[in-house]
Enzyme design. Structure first.
Site, PDB file in Angstrom:
ATOM      1  N   CYS A  14      51.882  45.700  51.942  1.00  0.00           N
ATOM      2  CA  CYS A  14      51.119  47.298  51.610  1.00  0.00           C
ATOM      3  C   CYS A  14      51.717  48.377  51.799  1.00  0.00           C
ATOM      4  O   CYS A  14      50.981  49.413  51.455  1.00  0.00           O
ATOM      5  CB  CYS A  14      49.821  46.872  52.553  1.00  0.00           C
ATOM      6  SG  CYS A  14      48.676  45.513  52.174  1.00  0.00           S
ATOM      7  N   LYS A  17      52.043  50.152  48.305  1.00  0.00           N
ATOM      8  CA  LYS A  17      50.699  50.727  47.717  1.00  0.00           C
ATOM      9  C   LYS A  17      50.936  52.193  47.176  1.00  0.00           C
ATOM     10  O   LYS A  17      51.666  52.728  48.167  1.00  0.00           O
ATOM     11  CB  LYS A  17      49.584  50.791  48.778  1.00  0.00           C
ATOM     12  CG  LYS A  17      48.670  49.775  48.745  1.00  0.00           C
ATOM     13  CD  LYS A  17      47.436  49.848  49.739  1.00  0.00           C
ATOM     14  CE  LYS A  17      46.334  48.885  49.417  1.00  0.00           C
ATOM     15  NZ  LYS A  17      45.077  49.346  50.521  1.00  0.00           N
ATOM     16  N   THR A  44      32.300  54.458  48.245  1.00  0.00           N
ATOM     17  CA  THR A  44      32.680  54.630  49.509  1.00  0.00           C
ATOM     18  C   THR A  44      34.010  54.050  50.025  1.00  0.00           C
ATOM     19  O   THR A  44      34.440  53.932  51.187  1.00  0.00           O
ATOM     20  CB  THR A  44      31.507  53.915  50.322  1.00  0.00           C
ATOM     21  OG1 THR A  44      31.319  52.506  49.794  1.00  0.00           O
ATOM     22  CG2 THR A  44      30.240  54.552  50.353  1.00  0.00           C
ATOM     23  N   ASP A  47      36.210  47.854  51.226  1.00  0.00           N
ATOM     24  CA  ASP A  47      37.060  46.875  51.192  1.00  0.00           C
ATOM     25  C   ASP A  47      37.110  45.978  49.799  1.00  0.00           C
ATOM     26  O   ASP A  47      37.872  45.618  49.242  1.00  0.00           O
ATOM     27  CB  ASP A  47      37.467  45.863  52.336  1.00  0.00           C
ATOM     28  CG  ASP A  47      37.609  46.679  53.480  1.00  0.00           C
ATOM     29  OD1 ASP A  47      38.846  47.271  53.745  1.00  0.00           O
ATOM     30  OD2 ASP A  47      36.728  46.594  54.356  1.00  0.00           O
ATOM     31  N   ASP A  64      44.049  41.914  45.679  1.00  0.00           N
ATOM     32  CA  ASP A  64      45.321  42.504  46.477  1.00  0.00           C
ATOM     33  C   ASP A  64      46.521  41.698  45.822  1.00  0.00           C
ATOM     34  O   ASP A  64      46.580  40.479  46.012  1.00  0.00           O
ATOM     35  CB  ASP A  64      45.014  42.205  47.924  1.00  0.00           C
ATOM     36  CG  ASP A  64      44.748  43.537  48.675  1.00  0.00           C
ATOM     37  OD1 ASP A  64      43.422  43.418  49.342  1.00  0.00           O
ATOM     38  OD2 ASP A  64      45.205  44.502  48.790  1.00  0.00           O
ATOM     39  N   ASP A  87      40.003  41.010  52.748  1.00  0.00           N
ATOM     40  CA  ASP A  87      38.665  41.972  52.426  1.00  0.00           C
ATOM     41  C   ASP A  87      37.447  41.381  52.432  1.00  0.00           C
ATOM     42  O   ASP A  87      36.253  41.996  52.570  1.00  0.00           O
ATOM     43  CB  ASP A  87      39.131  42.521  50.982  1.00  0.00           C
ATOM     44  CG  ASP A  87      40.164  43.761  50.916  1.00  0.00           C
ATOM     45  OD1 ASP A  87      40.194  44.522  52.100  1.00  0.00           O
ATOM     46  OD2 ASP A  87      40.979  43.964  50.527  1.00  0.00           O
ATOM     47  N   GLY A 135      44.674  31.397  37.501  1.00  0.00           N
ATOM     48  CA  GLY A 135      45.334  32.241  37.772  1.00  0.00           C
ATOM     49  C   GLY A 135      46.226  32.900  36.468  1.00  0.00           C
ATOM     50  O   GLY A 135      45.901  32.557  35.425  1.00  0.00           O
ATOM     51  N   HIS A 136      47.114  33.753  36.745  1.00  0.00           N
ATOM     52  CA  HIS A 136      47.776  34.442  35.736  1.00  0.00           C
ATOM     53  C   HIS A 136      49.133  34.778  36.094  1.00  0.00           C
ATOM     54  O   HIS A 136      49.468  35.519  37.176  1.00  0.00           O
ATOM     55  CB  HIS A 136      47.156  35.721  35.300  1.00  0.00           C
ATOM     56  CG  HIS A 136      47.742  36.466  33.936  1.00  0.00           C
ATOM     57  ND1 HIS A 136      47.479  35.693  32.813  1.00  0.00           N
ATOM     58  CD2 HIS A 136      47.961  37.373  33.998  1.00  0.00           C
ATOM     59  CE1 HIS A 136      47.844  36.486  31.791  1.00  0.00           C
ATOM     60  NE2 HIS A 136      48.359  37.536  32.453  1.00  0.00           N
ATOM     61  N   ASP A 223      39.129  46.337  57.096  1.00  0.00           N
ATOM     62  CA  ASP A 223      40.478  45.644  57.804  1.00  0.00           C
ATOM     63  C   ASP A 223      41.608  46.728  57.545  1.00  0.00           C
ATOM     64  O   ASP A 223      41.487  47.724  56.622  1.00  0.00           O
ATOM     65  CB  ASP A 223      41.181  44.379  57.018  1.00  0.00           C
ATOM     66  CG  ASP A 223      41.199  44.452  55.278  1.00  0.00           C
ATOM     67  OD1 ASP A 223      40.736  45.548  54.865  1.00  0.00           O
ATOM     68  OD2 ASP A 223      41.718  43.703  54.856  1.00  0.00           O
TER      69      ASP A 223
HETATM   70 CO    CO Z   1      40.790  46.142  52.879  1.00  0.00          CO
HETATM   71 CO    CO Z   2      42.417  45.405  50.183  1.00  0.00          CO
HETATM   72 CO    CO Z   3      33.940  46.296  54.704  1.00  0.00          CO
END
Ligand code: CO
Ligand code: CO
Ligand code: CO
Length: 348
Positions: A14, A17, A44, A47, A64, A87, A135-136, A223
């Protein structure tokens, strides 16, 4: 041929990102959607998105994917999948199905590595009780892997990042420091035992945290991933129009993380996150610098941050610890909206 996936990525997990500040800029260009069945949309910054199918069922939909956080392809697959599913758990939902998203340098990596990543993802999905149904794959220079996941939740039982109530206490379920340890790994500054701990943590599903939240009727959670504890706490405070106060000395930390931060091993993502929260955060004057930067540290497959009524908070922490989340701790509280949305102090 032994493959070391870390040779293929500058920053993995992450930490890769884009900065939360840039993301907010991009999101302004997305059209506002107005379908009454959208129960949680992008406004908002939660997740996942949530779509009401009927009075008893809503779909939680999220994705993700990221570059490698470890050398071993199979372990990378497990970690990326655990992170993608997280998430769904953060929204209080049960994951049911997923698609693989894969970018793979087929000219530079053997196909066995590709297969191992997918096998790691499939095994983690099976552990979560969900099926990967497609999937891809794209040929790409830097390998990346993750899932798009759909979960089920009752429309009245959705856990959002916008439901924090003044008086709630904050509980975090996994220790902080994955970004710092992973940077330490790249720089050969991290100890093997700390790298092992971080991999175990990143692989572990947030499923039991979700089960505990459902059992105690928790309404607000998110998370902790790329924007760090402070970044995600700030998003939660803004979404709920409250102030969140965190006592950094109460933070559970991964072994070695404090030492590495003290040695200056603080990855760039932490500074991007600091840049994002800075204007809307009160920092105590004597704030411990290492703890401050650890609260900014981008987490990969991090824990759940939940808001819990004070009278049941000790019971919730005990339940989480019993379920194996031994580092679970109360780290702060929710108050009425003050001058800033986030307050970082040493001791709450
Ligand atoms: Co999250
Ligand atoms: Co996420
Ligand atoms: Co949440």
């Amino acid at each position: 041929m032994t493959v070391d996936l870390l040779d293929f990525a500058e920053s993995g997990g992450c930490s890769a990102k884009i900065s939360p500040k840039q993301l907010e800029e991009f999101l302004k260009y997305l059209p506002v959607v107005s379908d009454p069945n959208i129960l949680v949309g992008i406004d908002t910054h939660d997740d996942a998105g949530v779509y009401r199918v009927n009075d008893d069922l809503a779909l939680v939909f999220t994705t993700d994917f990221f570059p490698p956080v470890c050398s071993d392809p199979y372990e990378f697959g497990q970690i990326a999948a655990a992170n993608s599913i997280s998430d769904v758990y953060a929204m209080g939902a049960t994951p049911v199905m997923a698609l693989n998203l894969m970018m793979f340098p087929s000219a530079r990596l053997p196909l066995e590595a590709y297969a191992s990543i997918l096998r790691g993802g499939a095994d983690k999905a099976a552990e979560a009780g969900l099926s990967i149904i497609g999937g891809h794959t794209i040929d790409d220079n830097i390998p990346k892997y993750g899932l798009a996941v759909i979960g089920y939740v009752h429309p009245d039982k959705i856990i959002t990042n916008s439901a924090a109530v003044p008086g709630d206490l904050l509980i975090l379920t996994k220790p902080i420091g994955t970004g710092v340890i992973l940077a330490g790994q790249k720089l050969k500054m991290a100890k093997d035992e700390n790298i092992r701990e971080v991999k175990t943590l990143m692989k572990s599903l947030n499923s039991s945290a979700a089960a505990v939240m459902r059992r105690f009727g928790v309404k607000a959670a998110t998370d902790i991933t790329g924007f760090g504890l402070a970044g995600h706490a700030l998003k939660m405070a803004r979404a709920g129009n409250v102030t969140i106060e965190i006592g950094l000395e109460a933070l559970p930390l991964i072994g070695g993380a404090y030492r590495l931060a003290d040695d200056g091993c603080i990855p760039g993502a932490a500074f991007r996150n600091l840049d994002f929260v800075e204007d809307d955060t009160f920092f105590a004057e004597d704030l411990n610098y290492n703890l401050k930067m650890l609260s900014m540290d981008a987490q990969t497959s991090g824990g759940i941050l939940m808001c819990v009524r004070e009278d049941i908070s000790d019971e919730v922490v005990s339940a989480l610890r019993e379920e194996g989340m031994s580092a679970s701790a109360i780290i702060g509280k929710v108050t009425e909206k003050g001058e800033r949305h986030l307050r970082l102090i040493n001791n709450a």
